[in-house]
Motif scaffolding. Sequence first.
Motif, PDB file in Angstrom:
ATOM      1  N   ILE A 169      -0.923 -11.418  48.393  1.00 16.85           N
ATOM      2  CA  ILE A 169      -2.184 -10.710  48.576  1.00 16.85           C
ATOM      3  C   ILE A 169      -3.330 -11.719  48.553  1.00 16.85           C
ATOM      4  O   ILE A 169      -3.449 -12.534  47.627  1.00 16.85           O
ATOM      5  CB  ILE A 169      -2.392  -9.649  47.480  1.00 16.85           C
ATOM      6  CG1 ILE A 169      -1.241  -8.635  47.516  1.00 16.85           C
ATOM      7  CG2 ILE A 169      -3.737  -8.938  47.656  1.00 16.85           C
ATOM      8  CD1 ILE A 169      -1.293  -7.616  46.394  1.00 16.85           C
ATOM      9  N   GLY A 197      -6.662 -13.348  47.830  1.00 17.57           N
ATOM     10  CA  GLY A 197      -7.525 -13.163  46.668  1.00 17.57           C
ATOM     11  C   GLY A 197      -8.997 -13.033  46.978  1.00 17.57           C
ATOM     12  O   GLY A 197      -9.762 -12.478  46.184  1.00 17.57           O
ATOM     13  N   THR A 238      -7.805  -3.314  47.329  1.00 20.24           N
ATOM     14  CA  THR A 238      -7.132  -2.426  46.369  1.00 20.24           C
ATOM     15  C   THR A 238      -5.827  -1.859  46.932  1.00 20.24           C
ATOM     16  O   THR A 238      -4.835  -1.734  46.211  1.00 20.24           O
ATOM     17  CB  THR A 238      -8.067  -1.270  45.983  1.00 20.24           C
ATOM     18  OG1 THR A 238      -9.240  -1.807  45.381  1.00 20.24           O
ATOM     19  CG2 THR A 238      -7.382  -0.332  44.993  1.00 20.24           C
ATOM     20  N   ASN A 244      -2.804  -4.232  46.417  1.00 16.30           N
ATOM     21  CA  ASN A 244      -2.343  -4.276  45.028  1.00 16.30           C
ATOM     22  C   ASN A 244      -1.623  -2.988  44.648  1.00 16.30           C
ATOM     23  O   ASN A 244      -0.634  -3.010  43.907  1.00 16.30           O
ATOM     24  CB  ASN A 244      -3.530  -4.519  44.093  1.00 16.30           C
ATOM     25  CG  ASN A 244      -4.089  -5.920  44.212  1.00 16.30           C
ATOM     26  OD1 ASN A 244      -3.446  -6.893  43.841  1.00 16.30           O
ATOM     27  ND2 ASN A 244      -5.306  -6.030  44.735  1.00 16.30           N
ATOM     28  N   ARG A 245      -2.120  -1.860  45.162  1.00 17.01           N
ATOM     29  CA  ARG A 245      -1.461  -0.579  44.857  1.00 17.01           C
ATOM     30  C   ARG A 245      -0.055  -0.531  45.428  1.00 17.01           C
ATOM     31  O   ARG A 245       0.883  -0.074  44.762  1.00 17.01           O
ATOM     32  CB  ARG A 245      -2.300   0.577  45.408  1.00 17.01           C
ATOM     33  CG  ARG A 245      -1.673   1.948  45.188  1.00 17.01           C
ATOM     34  CD  ARG A 245      -2.499   3.048  45.814  1.00 17.01           C
ATOM     35  NE  ARG A 245      -2.616   2.896  47.250  1.00 17.01           N
ATOM     36  CZ  ARG A 245      -1.663   3.249  48.114  1.00 17.01           C
ATOM     37  NH1 ARG A 245      -0.499   3.733  47.684  1.00 17.01           N
ATOM     38  NH2 ARG A 245      -1.846   3.113  49.404  1.00 17.01           N
ATOM     39  N   LYS A 263       1.909  -3.067  46.104  1.00 15.38           N
ATOM     40  CA  LYS A 263       2.767  -3.987  45.349  1.00 15.38           C
ATOM     41  C   LYS A 263       3.237  -3.345  44.047  1.00 15.38           C
ATOM     42  O   LYS A 263       4.423  -3.422  43.691  1.00 15.38           O
ATOM     43  CB  LYS A 263       2.007  -5.273  45.055  1.00 15.38           C
ATOM     44  CG  LYS A 263       2.809  -6.290  44.251  1.00 15.38           C
ATOM     45  CD  LYS A 263       1.989  -7.534  43.943  1.00 15.38           C
ATOM     46  CE  LYS A 263       2.794  -8.511  43.091  1.00 15.38           C
ATOM     47  NZ  LYS A 263       2.006  -9.737  42.773  1.00 15.38           N
ATOM     48  N   LYS A 264       2.314  -2.705  43.321  1.00 13.66           N
ATOM     49  CA  LYS A 264       2.681  -2.035  42.074  1.00 13.66           C
ATOM     50  C   LYS A 264       3.659  -0.890  42.325  1.00 13.66           C
ATOM     51  O   LYS A 264       4.585  -0.662  41.533  1.00 13.66           O
ATOM     52  CB  LYS A 264       1.423  -1.499  41.383  1.00 13.66           C
ATOM     53  CG  LYS A 264       0.503  -2.569  40.841  1.00 13.66           C
ATOM     54  CD  LYS A 264       1.155  -3.337  39.715  1.00 13.66           C
ATOM     55  CE  LYS A 264       0.190  -4.340  39.107  1.00 13.66           C
ATOM     56  NZ  LYS A 264       0.840  -5.135  38.031  1.00 13.66           N
TER      57      LYS A 264
END
Length: 401
Positions: free
Chosen positions: A21, A23, A61, A64-65, A67-68
């Motif tokens: 991702i 940065g 965002t 990251n969502r 990936k989680k």
Amino acid sequence: MSHETQVILDRVVLIKVDANIYGARKKLKKEDLVLADGSKLPPEDLASLGSKRLLDPDKLTVFNRLKKEAERICLRVGTRFLGGFAVPVESAAGITAELERIALDFAAAKTEFIAGYDAAVNDWVVRHPEFAGIIEQAVDSVEFVSTRLSFDFLVVSVSLPDSLQPADVARLDSKIGSLSEQMFYEISVEANQLIEQSLLGKEQVTRNALRPIRRMRDKLDGLGFLDHRVAPVVSTIDDLLARIPNKGAIEGSILQEILATAMLLSDPDKTRRHGEGLLVNQTPVVEETDVDEIAEHAELEPPMVPTAATIATEPTPVIAENVSDSPDFTDLFDGIFDDEFEPESASEDWALEVLLDKNQTKLVTESNADESNPSEHSAEPAMVTAGDDEEADDSDQDYWF
């Protein structure tokens, strides 16, 4: 390599999730700062300047969502191992199908982000006009940003070559041996989240509270080959789920049982001790053919008169009550609070009282064991599958796990 290690390796695959991702950050330089007269920055070996953002972090965002979400999917049935996730072989196909969906969502989000990248940078400059110069001089090209956004995964089997040094084999054995510890830890994290978010201080809950319980149960069941103490814990949860009403809010004594079960699962050590205690107290199952052989043997041999030595060494049989005859939460937590337990809150005082009352009832059951026929009172734990647990009045609360 030990036989136990080989058995575990044969039953799991390693799934590696590779999510990169962008940065959107750059190191903050001294020249980026405007200092007042006489001000002095600390030297670099004392403090660093940190970083500066090149665009609105909310734009990233979605990545990251995703990936989680991929990590949660793997943790739902697997446990962390060697930088990835050890997943049962039979669950691998379902996991990879969901990861494929996430890969498509990630690619679509990347296309949208790249298309709006220049506009996002310009918007960030407009929002911080006084620092426009230090933002613009650090902006990356669209081509570079594209290489910093990617999602992929890999499914592999883990094995060791025959020529490996004994020390390397021992290292793998140690890693495999720690899998069950990691699994119990992950269960405790999820149980603590359930307690804090949905159970503590509640007089009633919706059926949404059962979802984490079922997820923990299914994860333990799927990874039961990692530790022999898992199966009794799964049976404990099954017994609880079997007695929960199919409809309506959950309250009263059954809610107290759910809280007590979650508190048990929130402590890895007590969960293991609970499983160990149930294994020790299990009544041996005698097959019908063995009963006939024992009866024939008894006719040929005179009955043995028990001596003090034999009475002292022979274990007392434990009679398991039938679930349908015992709805009073009397046999869930045998032997898990043998050591001194100091509750830290009123809710833990209550849970301890419930569990101790249950253990007292168990002792009464064992004292009457000699007057009962074990084959008449033993019962297999009821196995429950996730049924229709969604209702119109369910809350929309979602869980991070």
